[in-house]
Design an enzyme around this catalytic site. Structure first.
Site, PDB file in Angstrom:
ATOM      1  N   GLY A  46       0.815  -1.211   0.000  1.00  0.00           N
ATOM      2  CA  GLY A  46       0.000   0.000   0.000  1.00  0.00           C
ATOM      3  C   GLY A  46       0.850   1.263   0.000  1.00  0.00           C
ATOM      4  N   ASP A  47       1.947   1.240   0.744  1.00  0.00           N
ATOM      5  CA  ASP A  47       2.867   2.383   0.774  1.00  0.00           C
ATOM      6  C   ASP A  47       3.481   2.602  -0.609  1.00  0.00           C
ATOM      7  OD1 ASP A  47       2.351   2.006   3.504  1.00  0.00           O
ATOM      8  OD2 ASP A  47       4.164   0.804   3.734  1.00  0.00           O
TER       9      ASP A  47
END
Length: 302
Positions: free
Chosen positions: A250-251
């Site tokens: 997600g990052d």
């Protein structure tokens, strides 16, 4: 300049075992270590994509020094507050068919050290991007995101918030340029279960109306959706590949989105590059390398 803030960094220690059996001695098949923390992951991917950033937040002890040395060795600028006591945490990630994570609490942070971080952020100016990502240790005030955004509001700084629950919702009054919940986190906000891209877009629009400029929602095997500042809806399906490790995916999507937007000013392209970066990280140990992201992106554009 892009600044990423990681309030509770970690060294992620990945241990692969054939079978996890509680109460017994288990010998690992292999181990790996990586610098962890959502903001740090964003800086790592930005560096791979040729975008400079400064990583800041809190570090402590020999583990904190190891993280700083690793980032500096990778040509990432750092400007962390060094805590007087404690150790930056080590998170244990056990891989045995399923993912089992043991995340440590992290060191205590004093009021004076919080003040030191706020002072460091005073240098931000119009056009800079500030990424606030991840959970906060229990020794920080629960409104630390708000304190930072309030201090810097009105300067033309673009806020990017990747957080959950109240941390995310309380940031909306400062009109963040980008927020990125996943579908489960988005559903928790509204008390519903979100299973389709259409449902995700519906509730993403509600967050945009509440204050977010752009809302990016990651949906795992169902891809990702975006509703942009103009109300335009974008979606992209999942990319084929074997998921090896979801930590940092997600990052990586956030970093890819930022890089794509800065490179072309186009939200469709930003979503594509974000999706490619997120998938490339999911398909390997640790965060993705540039060539892996570029390869996936080229396949998506064929």
């Amino acid at each position: 300049m892009i600044y990423t803030v990681t309030f509770n960094p970690a060294i992620d220690y990945l241990v692969y075992v054939p079978e996890l059996s509680v109460g017994s001695i288990i010998r690992s098949e292999k181990e790996s270590t990586f610098c962890g923390g959502k903001g740090i992951n964003v800086s790592l991917i930005l560096q791979e994509l040729g975008i400079e950033s400064t990583a800041t937040g809190f570090l402590a002890g020999f583990t904190g020094s190891a993280i700083e040395q690793a980032l500096s060795g990778g040509a990432i600028r750092t400007d962390f507050v060094h805590l007087k006591e404690g150790l930056t945490r080590i998170n244990v990630k056990i891989r045995s068919g399923q993912e089992t994570d043991i995340n440590a609490r992290g060191p205590a942070i004093s009021d004076s050290e919080i003040g030191e971080l706020l002072k460091k952020l005073e240098i931000l100016k119009s056009g800079d991007i500030l990424v606030l990502a991840g959970s906060i240790p229990n020794t920080l005030p629960s409104d630390i995101y708000e304190k930072i955004m309030e201090q810097l509001s009105g300067r033309g700084i673009l806020f990017v918030v990747d957080a959950t629950g109240d941390l995310l919702m309380n940031s909306l009054k400062y009109k963040p340029f980008l927020i990125k919940p996943n579908n489960d986190e988005l559903g928790e906000i509204f008390g519903v279960k979100i299973g389709t891209p259409e449902e995700a877009l519906k509730y993403a629009e509600e967050l945009r109306k509440t204050g977010a400029v752009n809302v990016l929602v990651s949906m795992g095997s169902k891809g990702a959706v975006l509703i942009d500042e103009n109300g335009e809806k974008h979606s992209f399906g999942a990319i084929d590949g074997k998921v090896v490790n979801t930590v940092g995916a997600g990052d990586s999507m956030v970093a890819g989105f930022i890089a794509g937007y800065l490179q072309k000013g186009d939200y469709e392209y930003a979503l594509k590059l974000g999706s490619a970066a997120g998938a490339a990280t999911a398909f390997r140990e640790g965060v993705a390398k540039r060539e892996e992201i570029v390869e996936l992106l080229s396949k998506m554009e064929q």
